[in-house]
Design an enzyme around this catalytic site. Structure first.
Site, PDB file in Angstrom:
ATOM      1  N   LYS A 289      -0.104 -11.124  -6.658  1.00  0.00           N
ATOM      2  CA  LYS A 289       1.257 -11.861  -6.134  1.00  0.00           C
ATOM      3  C   LYS A 289       1.742 -11.663  -4.781  1.00  0.00           C
ATOM      4  O   LYS A 289       2.326 -12.368  -4.280  1.00  0.00           O
ATOM      5  CB  LYS A 289       2.273 -11.182  -7.134  1.00  0.00           C
ATOM      6  CG  LYS A 289       2.073 -11.859  -8.506  1.00  0.00           C
ATOM      7  CD  LYS A 289       3.535 -11.287  -9.275  1.00  0.00           C
ATOM      8  CE  LYS A 289       3.166 -11.811 -10.799  1.00  0.00           C
ATOM      9  NZ  LYS A 289       4.328 -11.576 -11.575  1.00  0.00           N
ATOM     10  N   ASP A 325       9.366 -15.866 -11.370  1.00  0.00           N
ATOM     11  CA  ASP A 325       9.840 -14.845 -12.190  1.00  0.00           C
ATOM     12  C   ASP A 325      11.365 -14.593 -12.247  1.00  0.00           C
ATOM     13  O   ASP A 325      11.890 -14.212 -13.152  1.00  0.00           O
ATOM     14  CB  ASP A 325       8.916 -13.471 -11.545  1.00  0.00           C
ATOM     15  CG  ASP A 325       7.590 -13.496 -11.865  1.00  0.00           C
ATOM     16  OD1 ASP A 325       7.128 -14.151 -12.955  1.00  0.00           O
ATOM     17  OD2 ASP A 325       6.986 -12.704 -11.256  1.00  0.00           O
TER      18      ASP A 325
HETATM   19  P1  NAP Z   1       3.168  -2.914 -11.810  1.00  0.00           P
HETATM   20  O1  NAP Z   1       3.385  -3.731 -10.517  1.00  0.00           O
HETATM   21  O2  NAP Z   1       1.894  -2.315 -11.972  1.00  0.00           O
HETATM   22  O3  NAP Z   1       4.125  -1.669 -12.019  1.00  0.00           O
HETATM   23  C1  NAP Z   1       4.153  -0.974 -13.033  1.00  0.00           C
HETATM   24  C2  NAP Z   1       5.492   0.018 -13.349  1.00  0.00           C
HETATM   25  O4  NAP Z   1       5.155   1.036 -14.231  1.00  0.00           O
HETATM   26  C3  NAP Z   1       5.501   1.039 -11.980  1.00  0.00           C
HETATM   27  O5  NAP Z   1       6.910   1.222 -11.877  1.00  0.00           O
HETATM   28  C4  NAP Z   1       4.963   2.212 -12.592  1.00  0.00           C
HETATM   29  O6  NAP Z   1       5.302   3.398 -11.922  1.00  0.00           O
HETATM   30  C5  NAP Z   1       5.304   2.439 -14.062  1.00  0.00           C
HETATM   31  N1  NAP Z   1       4.653   3.067 -14.840  1.00  0.00           N
HETATM   32  C6  NAP Z   1       3.241   2.854 -15.254  1.00  0.00           C
HETATM   33  N2  NAP Z   1       2.989   3.923 -16.072  1.00  0.00           N
HETATM   34  C7  NAP Z   1       3.860   4.810 -16.155  1.00  0.00           C
HETATM   35  C8  NAP Z   1       4.195   5.832 -16.978  1.00  0.00           C
HETATM   36  N3  NAP Z   1       3.079   6.407 -17.675  1.00  0.00           N
HETATM   37  N4  NAP Z   1       5.223   6.415 -17.027  1.00  0.00           N
HETATM   38  C9  NAP Z   1       6.425   5.796 -16.064  1.00  0.00           C
HETATM   39  N5  NAP Z   1       6.396   4.773 -15.558  1.00  0.00           N
HETATM   40  C10 NAP Z   1       5.057   3.979 -15.460  1.00  0.00           C
HETATM   41  O7  NAP Z   1       3.450  -3.819 -12.819  1.00  0.00           O
HETATM   42  P2  NAP Z   1       4.255  -4.980 -13.168  1.00  0.00           P
HETATM   43  O8  NAP Z   1       3.865  -6.341 -12.577  1.00  0.00           O
HETATM   44  O9  NAP Z   1       5.692  -4.865 -12.733  1.00  0.00           O
HETATM   45  O10 NAP Z   1       4.283  -5.367 -14.735  1.00  0.00           O
HETATM   46  C11 NAP Z   1       4.918  -4.146 -15.447  1.00  0.00           C
HETATM   47  C12 NAP Z   1       5.139  -4.845 -17.030  1.00  0.00           C
HETATM   48  O11 NAP Z   1       6.029  -5.805 -17.060  1.00  0.00           O
HETATM   49  C13 NAP Z   1       3.909  -4.942 -17.570  1.00  0.00           C
HETATM   50  O12 NAP Z   1       4.079  -4.685 -18.950  1.00  0.00           O
HETATM   51  C14 NAP Z   1       3.876  -6.617 -17.415  1.00  0.00           C
HETATM   52  O13 NAP Z   1       3.176  -7.288 -18.862  1.00  0.00           O
HETATM   53  C15 NAP Z   1       5.347  -6.852 -17.744  1.00  0.00           C
HETATM   54  N6  NAP Z   1       5.742  -8.242 -17.167  1.00  0.00           N
HETATM   55  C16 NAP Z   1       6.433  -9.082 -17.990  1.00  0.00           C
HETATM   56  C17 NAP Z   1       6.598 -10.400 -17.460  1.00  0.00           C
HETATM   57  C18 NAP Z   1       7.308 -11.337 -18.330  1.00  0.00           C
HETATM   58  O14 NAP Z   1       7.491 -12.500 -18.123  1.00  0.00           O
HETATM   59  N7  NAP Z   1       8.055 -10.913 -19.534  1.00  0.00           N
HETATM   60  C19 NAP Z   1       6.383 -10.810 -16.133  1.00  0.00           C
HETATM   61  C20 NAP Z   1       6.007  -9.688 -15.191  1.00  0.00           C
HETATM   62  C21 NAP Z   1       5.423  -8.454 -15.876  1.00  0.00           C
HETATM   63  P3  NAP Z   1       4.792   4.272 -10.626  1.00  0.00           P
HETATM   64  O15 NAP Z   1       5.329   3.529  -9.566  1.00  0.00           O
HETATM   65  O16 NAP Z   1       5.117   5.664 -10.750  1.00  0.00           O
HETATM   66  O17 NAP Z   1       3.375   3.980 -10.893  1.00  0.00           O
END
Ligand code: NAP
Length: 497
Positions: A289, A325
């Site tokens: 992204k 988004d």
């Molecule tokens: P990302 O950029 O990889 O960020 C992941 C986040 O999760 C970070 O804040 C990370 O914390 C945290 N995290 C990962 N493992 C963890 C754990 N064990 N304990 C606590 N925190 C943890 O991912 P993203 O793009 O933001 O996506 C995150 C989620 O949102 C995914 O499930 C994705 O499918 C969903 N999503 C949904 C939509 C929708 O349209 N509904 C759109 C976008 C994303 P750290 O910084 O500490 O690593």
């Protein structure tokens, strides 16, 4: 352009089970390949009855283990099986490049069974694939076939070169594995006479999908020169539900277009692949992204402010980047806020955003833009701090220190609780806010959409909270992308998620 035949590879242990799959999928397929190497050995004596019982052009294949098959006997036993089975009215028999079985070949020719001369490349792409495929057929009536396991976007680009070099040559040429998936969908446009798929539990080759998905969702039989192409790029991306939103939308409006997942490991190569495949637009997901930003000729105001792009649209002057988004996040939230009694307003609300990754950026932008008071809480507190500072909000560690703050809105944006979220994220069944007792007044919004109902949402519902599942955001951001791709409103209700 010869229409590609969709061929169902049959990999059940019995002929009866294989034939049941043929019946179940008859409307979605044009041919069948009996993978005799998957059959129980007791079934082999009845092989010859298969073509007549299948009532479709049938390919006989007995693949040895070194080519990704299951045949464990000696080469003599394999040839003997082919020799006896060939007596039946098969349309094709698949014989490998190095197979020395002149008697099988002679019998095949005598019975008008066409030989597919095949090559299976699982150790990377050879430098002169087009040349090897040209030299494959031992006589003009053989159909040359190469199945190549692709390991990267670079491999896909090289395979596209081979298609160009082989333009006009009758052949089967397919990329295996996730990187090769587009070649299975676009086989007719790329000039492959067959595209294979599998039904049931045992996949015949990496990258196969089921026939209904290939025919109905990806329209592999009806893709023509004029069919517009859209993609979702990411890594990994094969799990994406977006094709089940966009493709039914195109179908409902009678738009000749297809949307497919395109795994990309090097963002620069996406733009080269997009040129070659004439891709008109794309959704962008993890981890690209932000990486796409330098390639944009134009940025929407949201992209400029959020600093990330989830939508690419081709324009005459280059790629235009947009971000749906934030609006996709807000649409279901507005519905939830309007439904509260007594009515509440977003600008007067306090919000906790759990997570500070890519999706949190769009959420924090949207909420601060609406005037909500936001606290960003993350496992890695430095990331929370940096995101919060950018948008002028508070930050905290994602821990029990948050208890008792009485937020009106809780938005869960971490990958915790997600199916296939990996060991680090704990997988489905985890609640990243388990330490936070809910009063029942909060609106709880979980961005995770697989599973549809997360552990956090179940707990919130039990506490009496209004909840917003991530699927609603996924749909809304896709509807907005659809409008950017096609200039038309998404036909709500068409999605098959
Ligand atoms: P990302 O950029 O990889 O960020 C992941 C986040 O999760 C970070 O804040 C990370 O914390 C945290 N995290 C990962 N493992 C963890 C754990 N064990 N304990 C606590 N925190 C943890 O991912 P993203 O793009 O933001 O996506 C995150 C989620 O949102 C995914 O499930 C994705 O499918 C969903 N999503 C949904 C939509 C929708 O349209 N509904 C759109 C976008 C994303 P750290 O910084 O500490 O690593």
């Amino acid at each position: 352009m010869t229409p590609t035949k969709i061929c169902l590879s049959l990999t059940e242990p019995t002929l009866a089970a294989d034939l049941a799959l043929v019946e179940r999928n008859r409307d979605s397929i044009d041919a069948v390949e009996l993978r005799a190497d998957f059959l129980d050995s007791g079934e082999r004596s009845a092989l010859r009855s298969f073509p007549e019982r299948a009532r479709l052009p049938a390919i006989l294949t007995v693949r040895r283990e070194s080519d990704g098959g299951r045949f464990r006997g000696s080469e003599e036993e394999r040839v003997s099986l082919l020799r006896s089975a060939i007596e039946a009215p098969w349309a094709f028999v698949d014989l490998e490049e190095d197979l020395a079985a002149s008697e099988v070949e002679a019998r095949a020719r005598a019975r008008s069974v066409r030989i597919i001369r095949s090559l299976h490349l699982t150790a990377g792409l050879p430098p002169d694939l087009a040349g090897r495929l040209r030299r494959l057929a031992r006589s003009a009536d053989e159909l040359p076939k190469a199945a190549v396991l692709l390991g990267s976007s670079r491999d896909l680009l090289s395979l596209l070169d081979a298609y160009d070099e082989l333009s006009g040559v009758e052949k089967v040429l397919l990329g295996m594995g996730p990187y090769g998936f587009p070649t299975r969908v676009l086989a007719s446009r790329l000039g492959s006479a067959l595209s294979y798929c599998t039904a049931g539990e045992r996949s015949a080759a990496p990258g196969h999908v089921d026939p209904v998905t290939l025919s109905a969702i990806y329209r592999a039989r009806s893709i023509g020169e004029r069919t517009e192409l859209y993609a979702v790029i990411g890594n990994p991306v094969m799990h994406s539900r977006s094709p089940w939103i966009h493709n039914p939308g195109f179908r409902a409006l009678g738009i000749d277009a297809v949307y497919l997942p395109l795994p990309i490991d090097d963002i620069a190569l996406f733009f080269a692949i997009a040129e070659r495949l004439r891709i008109r637009g794309s959704s962008v997901t993890i981890p690209h992204k932000r990486a796409v930003l330098p390639y944009l000729a134009e940025r929407s105001p949201e992209v400029a402010r959020i600093g990330s792009c989830n939508t690419l649209v081709r324009t005459p002057s280059g790629w235009r980047g947009a971000n749906t988004d934030a609006s996709g996040f807000l649409a279901p939230l507005r519905r939830a806020v309007e439904g509260t009694r007594p009515p509440r307003r977003l600008p007067a609300m306090t919000a906790l955003v759990a997570g500070a990754g890519g999706s949190a950026r769009a959420v924090v932008f949207a909420l601060t833009d609406e005037g909500a008071r936001v606290t960003v809480a993350n496992r890695t507190v430095e990331r929370a701090r940096s995101l919060a500072e950018e948008f002028g909000c508070d930050w905290a560690e994602l821990s029990s220190g948050l208890v008792g703050r009485g937020f009106d809105l809780i938005v869960q944006t971490t990958s915790v609780g997600m199916e296939g979220g990996g060991v680090d994220a704990g997988g489905a069944g985890n609640d990243p806010l388990a330490f936070y007792d809910l009063s029942g007044r909060e609106i709880v919004y979980d961005l995770v959409y697989s599973p549809r109902e997360t552990k956090l949402l179940r707990r919130a519902q039990a506490a009496g909270c209004r909840v917003v599942p991530g699927m609603e955001m996924l749909l809304e951001q896709a509807y907005a992308q659809f409008a950017l791709f096609t200039g038309r409103d998404y036909p709500r209700g068409a999605a098959e998620t």
